[in-house]
Design a protein around this motif. Structure first.
Motif, mmCIF file in Angstrom:
data_model
loop_
_atom_site.group_PDB
_atom_site.id
_atom_site.type_symbol
_atom_site.label_atom_id
_atom_site.label_comp_id
_atom_site.label_asym_id
_atom_site.label_seq_id
_atom_site.Cartn_x
_atom_site.Cartn_y
_atom_site.Cartn_z
ATOM 1 N N ALA A 1 0.827 -1.212 0.000
ATOM 2 C CA ALA A 1 0.000 0.000 0.000
ATOM 3 C C ALA A 1 0.864 1.265 0.000
ATOM 4 N N SER A 2 2.144 1.113 0.343
ATOM 5 C CA SER A 2 3.083 2.235 0.324
ATOM 6 C C SER A 2 3.345 2.737 -1.095
ATOM 7 N N GLY A 3 2.957 1.927 -2.089
ATOM 8 C CA GLY A 3 3.227 2.268 -3.480
ATOM 9 C C GLY A 3 4.338 1.416 -4.073
ATOM 10 N N ASP A 4 5.136 0.753 -3.226
ATOM 11 C CA ASP A 4 6.193 -0.142 -3.696
ATOM 12 C C ASP A 4 5.605 -1.547 -3.798
ATOM 13 N N ARG A 5 5.262 -1.959 -5.006
ATOM 14 C CA ARG A 5 4.583 -3.237 -5.222
ATOM 15 C C ARG A 5 5.507 -4.437 -5.029
ATOM 16 N N THR A 6 6.788 -4.208 -4.718
ATOM 17 C CA THR A 6 7.707 -5.320 -4.450
ATOM 18 C C THR A 6 7.773 -5.671 -2.965
ATOM 19 N N ARG A 7 7.030 -4.987 -2.130
ATOM 20 C CA ARG A 7 7.134 -5.205 -0.673
ATOM 21 C C ARG A 7 6.246 -6.363 -0.210
ATOM 22 N N HIS A 8 6.539 -7.535 -0.782
ATOM 23 C CA HIS A 8 5.856 -8.770 -0.415
ATOM 24 C C HIS A 8 6.604 -9.415 0.750
ATOM 25 N N PRO A 9 5.904 -10.110 1.652
ATOM 26 C CA PRO A 9 6.582 -10.715 2.791
ATOM 27 C C PRO A 9 7.566 -11.810 2.389
ATOM 28 N N GLU A 10 7.267 -12.572 1.342
ATOM 29 C CA GLU A 10 8.163 -13.639 0.913
ATOM 30 C C GLU A 10 9.494 -13.072 0.421
ATOM 31 N N PHE A 11 9.418 -11.948 -0.270
ATOM 32 C CA PHE A 11 10.627 -11.286 -0.778
ATOM 33 C C PHE A 11 11.460 -10.752 0.388
ATOM 34 N N ALA A 12 10.783 -10.129 1.357
ATOM 35 C CA ALA A 12 11.484 -9.593 2.537
ATOM 36 C C ALA A 12 12.159 -10.711 3.322
ATOM 37 N N LEU A 13 11.486 -11.834 3.494
ATOM 38 C CA LEU A 13 12.077 -12.950 4.241
ATOM 39 C C LEU A 13 13.248 -13.571 3.486
ATOM 40 N N SER B 1 18.914 -23.493 3.232
ATOM 41 C CA SER B 1 18.374 -24.653 2.515
ATOM 42 C C SER B 1 17.534 -25.557 3.421
ATOM 43 N N ALA B 2 17.758 -25.492 4.728
ATOM 44 C CA ALA B 2 16.972 -26.297 5.679
ATOM 45 C C ALA B 2 15.683 -25.591 6.105
ATOM 46 N N ALA B 3 15.565 -24.306 5.799
ATOM 47 C CA ALA B 3 14.411 -23.513 6.245
ATOM 48 C C ALA B 3 13.195 -23.751 5.356
ATOM 49 N N THR B 4 12.028 -23.414 5.914
ATOM 50 C CA THR B 4 10.765 -23.489 5.174
ATOM 51 C C THR B 4 10.076 -22.136 5.251
ATOM 52 N N VAL B 5 9.528 -21.700 4.134
ATOM 53 C CA VAL B 5 8.704 -20.493 4.111
ATOM 54 C C VAL B 5 7.250 -20.946 4.015
ATOM 55 N N TYR B 6 6.466 -20.534 4.996
ATOM 56 C CA TYR B 6 5.023 -20.764 5.006
ATOM 57 C C TYR B 6 4.368 -19.468 4.568
ATOM 58 N N THR B 7 3.319 -19.577 3.777
ATOM 59 C CA THR B 7 2.707 -18.363 3.264
ATOM 60 C C THR B 7 1.216 -18.557 3.001
ATOM 61 N N SER B 8 0.481 -17.463 3.147
ATOM 62 C CA SER B 8 -0.968 -17.525 2.946
ATOM 63 C C SER B 8 -1.339 -17.749 1.485
ATOM 64 N N GLY B 9 -0.488 -17.323 0.570
ATOM 65 C CA GLY B 9 -0.729 -17.482 -0.857
ATOM 66 C C GLY B 9 0.543 -17.910 -1.564
ATOM 67 N N GLU B 10 0.400 -18.724 -2.574
ATOM 68 C CA GLU B 10 1.552 -19.188 -3.352
ATOM 69 C C GLU B 10 2.381 -17.997 -3.824
ATOM 70 N N HIS B 11 3.687 -18.142 -3.769
ATOM 71 C CA HIS B 11 4.603 -17.081 -4.183
ATOM 72 C C HIS B 11 4.299 -16.604 -5.609
ATOM 73 N N CYS B 12 4.401 -15.305 -5.809
ATOM 74 C CA CYS B 12 4.357 -14.748 -7.157
ATOM 75 C C CYS B 12 5.701 -15.047 -7.832
ATOM 76 N N PRO B 13 5.834 -14.813 -9.135
ATOM 77 C CA PRO B 13 7.107 -15.074 -9.806
ATOM 78 C C PRO B 13 8.294 -14.323 -9.187
ATOM 79 N N MET B 14 8.097 -13.068 -8.777
ATOM 80 C CA MET B 14 9.193 -12.302 -8.164
ATOM 81 C C MET B 14 9.679 -12.979 -6.886
ATOM 82 N N CYS B 15 8.738 -13.386 -6.049
ATOM 83 C CA CYS B 15 9.095 -13.984 -4.764
ATOM 84 C C CYS B 15 9.653 -15.397 -4.942
ATOM 85 N N ALA B 16 9.127 -16.152 -5.905
ATOM 86 C CA ALA B 16 9.658 -17.485 -6.186
ATOM 87 C C ALA B 16 11.111 -17.383 -6.641
#
Length: 163
Positions: free
Chosen positions: A48-60, A74-89
């Motif tokens: 909502a800040s206007g920066d459309r790259t500020r996704h939680p998956e990207f930040a993590l 490599s041993a970590a897991t990312v849990y998320t409410s919605g499947e990653h977008c291409p940028m975050c993947a």
């Protein structure tokens, strides 16, 4: 099959998505968990800040690159409410994070947004493995679909959620 401990992390992601919605942002939330099960970080959308790259998956992904060894990532897991977008993947794969477990898929979200009359995004939603074929992916979790769908309906309709 998504187990009970994984569902607990996914429920936290949905709580974070609700927090984003309450802050006037798109309802997405994510949790980073170490290989031994410790929560390392969590975040929600800040677009909502206007920066459309500020996704939680990207930040993590960025946080993990700065604070974890390659082995820890490599041993970590990312849990998320919605499947990653291409940028975050892509960010996930580039920093070498392990598994992704998501509550709802990009296909589900695309269907829901279409039903709400929301125009398509500027980047095509694709399954994670089309972007990052080496990443282990699990999801969706059908028991969370209605709740996540209601968060998106609420955000795009401008009406408060009852979930």
């Amino acid at each position: 099959m998504i187990g009970e401990s994984e569902l607990a992390h996914l429920r936290r992601c949905v709580d974070l998505a609700r927090r984003a919605l309450e802050a006037g942002d798109e309802p997405f939330g994510s949790v980073l968990v170490s290989g031994d099960g410790a929560v390392l970080g969590e975040d929600h959308n800040h677009v909502a800040s206007g920066d459309r790259t500020r996704h939680p998956e990207f930040a993590l992904a960025r946080w993990s690159a700065e604070h974890l060894t390659p082995e820890e990532r490599s041993a970590a897991t990312v849990y998320t409410s919605g499947e990653h977008c291409p940028m975050c993947a892509a960010a996930h794969a580039w920093v070498g994070l392990g598994r992704i477990v998501y509550a709802t898929s990009s296909a589900q979200l695309t269907t829901w947004l279409g039903e709400l009359g929301v125009p398509p995004p500027p980047v095509r939603p694709l399954p994670i493995n089309e972007i990052a074929p080496g990443v282990t992916v699990e999801g969706p979790a059908p028991e969370l679909a209605d709740e996540v769908r209601e968060l998106h309906r609420s955000y795009h309709s401008g009406r408060p959620t009852s979930v």
